[in-house]
Design a protein around this motif. Sequence first.
Motif, PDB file in Angstrom:
ATOM      1  N   LYS A  93       0.838  -1.219   0.000  1.00  0.00           N
ATOM      2  CA  LYS A  93       0.000   0.000   0.000  1.00  0.00           C
ATOM      3  C   LYS A  93       0.866   1.260   0.000  1.00  0.00           C
ATOM      4  N   ASP A  94       2.121   1.178   0.528  1.00  0.00           N
ATOM      5  CA  ASP A  94       2.994   2.360   0.522  1.00  0.00           C
ATOM      6  C   ASP A  94       3.751   2.509  -0.807  1.00  0.00           C
ATOM      7  N   GLY A  95       3.461   1.640  -1.779  1.00  0.00           N
ATOM      8  CA  GLY A  95       4.082   1.761  -3.102  1.00  0.00           C
ATOM      9  C   GLY A  95       5.390   1.001  -3.247  1.00  0.00           C
ATOM     10  N   SER A  96       5.899   0.425  -2.178  1.00  0.00           N
ATOM     11  CA  SER A  96       7.157  -0.336  -2.297  1.00  0.00           C
ATOM     12  C   SER A  96       6.838  -1.772  -2.708  1.00  0.00           C
ATOM     13  N   PRO A  97       7.781  -2.426  -3.440  1.00  0.00           N
ATOM     14  CA  PRO A  97       7.495  -3.799  -3.878  1.00  0.00           C
ATOM     15  C   PRO A  97       7.622  -4.818  -2.750  1.00  0.00           C
ATOM     16  N   ILE A  98       6.778  -5.845  -2.768  1.00  0.00           N
ATOM     17  CA  ILE A  98       6.952  -6.984  -1.855  1.00  0.00           C
ATOM     18  C   ILE A  98       8.111  -7.800  -2.424  1.00  0.00           C
ATOM     19  N   PRO A  99       9.205  -7.964  -1.673  1.00  0.00           N
ATOM     20  CA  PRO A  99      10.379  -8.615  -2.251  1.00  0.00           C
ATOM     21  C   PRO A  99      10.062  -9.974  -2.875  1.00  0.00           C
ATOM     22  N   ASN A 100      10.563 -10.170  -4.090  1.00  0.00           N
ATOM     23  CA  ASN A 100      10.531 -11.446  -4.827  1.00  0.00           C
ATOM     24  C   ASN A 100       9.172 -11.818  -5.422  1.00  0.00           C
ATOM     25  N   LEU A 101       8.171 -10.966  -5.273  1.00  0.00           N
ATOM     26  CA  LEU A 101       6.822 -11.362  -5.719  1.00  0.00           C
ATOM     27  C   LEU A 101       6.357 -10.556  -6.938  1.00  0.00           C
ATOM     28  N   TYR A 102       5.968 -11.291  -7.970  1.00  0.00           N
ATOM     29  CA  TYR A 102       5.460 -10.692  -9.215  1.00  0.00           C
ATOM     30  C   TYR A 102       4.045 -11.220  -9.473  1.00  0.00           C
ATOM     31  N   ALA A 103       3.278 -10.464 -10.261  1.00  0.00           N
ATOM     32  CA  ALA A 103       1.946 -10.956 -10.654  1.00  0.00           C
ATOM     33  C   ALA A 103       1.600 -10.413 -12.027  1.00  0.00           C
ATOM     34  N   GLY A 104       0.782 -11.164 -12.759  1.00  0.00           N
ATOM     35  CA  GLY A 104       0.343 -10.702 -14.077  1.00  0.00           C
ATOM     36  C   GLY A 104      -0.975 -11.340 -14.454  1.00  0.00           C
TER      37      GLY A 104
END
Length: 466
Positions: free
Chosen positions: A410-421
């Motif tokens: 929610k703060d705009g930073s990425p969750i480490p190692n996690l991608y989605a599409g």
Amino acid sequence: MAIDRDTTNWTFETDVVVVGSGGCGLTAAIAAAQSGVEALVFEKQNRPWSNTARSGGMIPAAGTRFQRAAGIEEGPEDLAQDIFRKNHGSSDPEITRHLARVAPQMVEWLVDDVGVDLVFVDDFKYPGHSQYRMHAPPSRTGGALVADLRRAVEAHPLTELITGASVINLVAGSDDEVLGVVVEHGTRIERVRTRKIILACNGFAGNPEMVAEYCPAMIDALYFGGEGNTGEGILWGMELGAAVAFMDAFQAHASVATPHGILITYALIMEGGFQVNSVGKRFGNESSGYSEHALEVLAQPGGVAWDIYDRRLHLLGLNFDDYRQAVEAGAIRQADTIEDLALELRLPATTLAQTLADYQNCAAGERVGPFGRLDCRRLEGPFYGVKVTGALFHTQGGLLVDNEGRVLKKDGSPIPNLYAGGGVAAGLSGHGAGGYFSGNGLLTALGYGILAGRHASQSIKNEAGA
Ligand SMILES: Cc1cc2nc3c(=O)[nH]c(=O)nc-3n(C[C@H](O)[C@H](O)[C@H](O)COP(=O)(O)OP(=O)(O)OC[C@H]3O[C@@H](n4cnc5c(N)ncnc54)[C@H](O)[C@@H]3O)c2cc1C
């Protein structure tokens, strides 16, 4: 299920785990492997029948060499503008433009470097498309697209697809960095340590509780997508603190043959067909969009309608595998006159004939139709008809991701190692049913697939070199 926090106990290790073997997952795995890392795809179904496989395989891209060869000059901004027009400017402008820019490279990469057989589609336009820009397998089926992608996955030494293997949880460390997955494979439970995870397991249209919560208008509609799409990717992301958007967005379709359950291409409507209800009357502007018009079909008596068209459109339909199946299944009825077609379809003949006469007047430009449709086209006997219903195809809301497909908190930073599409990620379709623009599904599935696969691979190499 709460995210698994046991970070010590692993069955084996790999570079990239991809969850789901639809368009997003297969593309991500190929992109990652071509960039030099190992990618393992887990697919919960034994015989995957994903949305990508069920789709028409229509991939939008503005500015490909195939489009130019057909004499059409346009660029990614034209595609982006059409998407904005359909969703009333509600999709993220940066992401929308980014995916539109990726699209032509993606289509050419699929053909040149992956071996997918695609042709340029220039015999009809979907609602809202200002230009011909769809690229599809010659059969116009997602089944052919998936078969080509699977062949590429099976041929690459760094990729493997494991079917009948359901990812049942993510494993994360104390800072919510994702470190692995828990997989149920037959009677075995395996804990797979991995450097990057790409969630390509689509949205939640196959999960009635989530549909009731987020898209209640579709709870009683026929679901026409893959059974595997039950929303866990989105739920895991939410539990890790990911931001979500457009959870009320979905794509529906106004023309699925009933009771046969076969997609009847909307090309029949876009090129001049119309729909009537059980009293033989039109009830809306069919060409505004098949997604929003599906709600109007579902609001008719019995939740059904009939597509009415002519021989010219029947011949156009025969270019589609699905339509040919509908002919073989006996779903398509034909008669020389509209009155005889009414008998075939068990519709009131006098009213249907009057509806056709009114429609022909609109086509002749003598008056504007009652529902504001401006693209009516004259129909000539013999006439054709098919009974259809409205159906839910897939959801379009999900996890917020950045330009590389990284899942954002929610703060705009990425969750480490996690991608989605694909269907796991927030789409380009705004809210509700009306913002879906044909092609948004595969654009976000294949587009994020390439972006996430390449970025995951590059990050692994950067981390190894650091
Ligand atoms: C009939 C139909 C026609 C369509 N036509 C078009 C079209 O022509 N053009 C277009 O752009 N869009 C079209 N769409 C939309 C498009 O198909 C989807 O948006 C797109 O295919 C989504 O791709 P995906 O990879 O995200 O999901 P999918 O292709 O559905 O793949 C997800 C896969 O993940 C698997 N999975 C789910 N959970 C797990 C788990 N926990 N572990 C392991 N595996 C899991 C599922 O079984 C599935 O195989 C159509 C949709 C339908 C239903």
